[in-house]
Design a protein around this motif. Sequence first.
Motif, PDB file in Angstrom:
ATOM      1  N   LYS A  46      14.696   6.467  15.458  1.00  0.00           N
ATOM      2  CA  LYS A  46      14.334   5.428  14.712  1.00  0.00           C
ATOM      3  C   LYS A  46      14.987   4.548  13.307  1.00  0.00           C
ATOM      4  O   LYS A  46      15.465   5.835  12.730  1.00  0.00           O
ATOM      5  N   PRO A  47      15.396   3.541  13.196  1.00  0.00           N
ATOM      6  CA  PRO A  47      16.165   3.286  11.925  1.00  0.00           C
ATOM      7  C   PRO A  47      15.010   3.721  10.828  1.00  0.00           C
ATOM      8  O   PRO A  47      13.717   3.499  10.770  1.00  0.00           O
ATOM      9  N   PRO A  48      15.671   4.282   9.665  1.00  0.00           N
ATOM     10  CA  PRO A  48      14.814   4.493   8.369  1.00  0.00           C
ATOM     11  C   PRO A  48      13.994   3.310   7.822  1.00  0.00           C
ATOM     12  O   PRO A  48      14.825   2.163   7.937  1.00  0.00           O
ATOM     13  N   LYS A  49      12.806   3.350   7.586  1.00  0.00           N
ATOM     14  CA  LYS A  49      12.208   2.512   6.948  1.00  0.00           C
ATOM     15  C   LYS A  49      12.860   1.918   5.395  1.00  0.00           C
ATOM     16  O   LYS A  49      12.977   2.912   4.948  1.00  0.00           O
ATOM     17  N   LYS A  50      13.046   0.720   5.436  1.00  0.00           N
ATOM     18  CA  LYS A  50      13.600   0.221   4.095  1.00  0.00           C
ATOM     19  C   LYS A  50      12.513   0.114   2.903  1.00  0.00           C
ATOM     20  O   LYS A  50      11.613  -0.767   3.206  1.00  0.00           O
ATOM     21  N   LEU A  51      12.669   0.907   2.156  1.00  0.00           N
ATOM     22  CA  LEU A  51      11.531   1.042   1.127  1.00  0.00           C
ATOM     23  C   LEU A  51      12.092  -0.202   0.096  1.00  0.00           C
ATOM     24  O   LEU A  51      13.294  -0.519  -0.238  1.00  0.00           O
ATOM     25  N   GLY A  52      10.928  -0.734  -0.582  1.00  0.00           N
ATOM     26  CA  GLY A  52      11.176  -1.586  -1.681  1.00  0.00           C
ATOM     27  C   GLY A  52      11.774  -0.692  -3.128  1.00  0.00           C
ATOM     28  O   GLY A  52      11.641   0.128  -3.223  1.00  0.00           O
ATOM     29  N   SER A  53      12.575  -1.677  -3.748  1.00  0.00           N
ATOM     30  CA  SER A  53      13.348  -1.003  -4.802  1.00  0.00           C
ATOM     31  C   SER A  53      12.398  -1.474  -6.265  1.00  0.00           C
ATOM     32  O   SER A  53      11.594  -2.396  -6.115  1.00  0.00           O
ATOM     33  N   LYS A  54      12.499  -0.632  -7.251  1.00  0.00           N
ATOM     34  CA  LYS A  54      11.760  -1.025  -8.616  1.00  0.00           C
ATOM     35  C   LYS A  54      12.154  -2.244  -9.033  1.00  0.00           C
ATOM     36  O   LYS A  54      11.503  -2.979  -9.852  1.00  0.00           O
ATOM     37  N   LEU A  55      13.393  -2.477  -8.680  1.00  0.00           N
ATOM     38  CA  LEU A  55      14.042  -3.909  -9.156  1.00  0.00           C
ATOM     39  C   LEU A  55      13.776  -5.081  -8.437  1.00  0.00           C
ATOM     40  O   LEU A  55      14.274  -6.092  -8.965  1.00  0.00           O
TER      41      LEU A  55
END
Length: 192
Positions: A46-55
């Motif tokens: 499974k493709p890794p989940k794209k986590l949000g950035s602090k930016l």
Amino acid sequence: MAQVNYIREMYYEKGMSYAEISRATGHDAKTIKKYINKANFNTPPKPPKKLGSKLDPYKEEIDTWLKADKHERRKQRHTAKRIYNRLKDIYAEEFDCSYRLVAAYVKERKLKIYNGEGDFYLPLQHIPGESQVDFGQADFYERGIRHMWEENDIVLLSVCRKEKNKTPKRDIKAKNRMNDWIKHGHERQKDL
């Protein structure tokens, strides 16, 4: 894979049940059932989940600044350091991003926004006894008023004199002579 083939062989060729295979191999019965029923073990991960950035909350504002900079001269554009400091000034307590995070994002966005502008470089060489001058343009603010530094103004950036057996006094004299030469040369250009 050898273990899976062995389990499948016990089930299909020897006719053993899930429980018997489980006791013989020490694996759980659910694992045995999974190995027997699964036809293809080469499923893509499974493709890794794209986590949000602090930016993320600040990216739109950064993009606005960088797009506005496209219409400015190169030396007047925002650097990553300037953007970082501006964000710290504007958002003070709530801004907790590192400089590296901001710099990485600015680098990525500048590549997309400027799309290859300025992809050439000139080597900077300091040949002994020579100087480097800048004939470019830049803006500066004096008492809140924006002024443009003109093309024909000359600024001495560096004088480099590296020769053997030269004393620091001689280097200072050489720099003074170079500054005088540039100053008088600049005055002669204005007279023409």
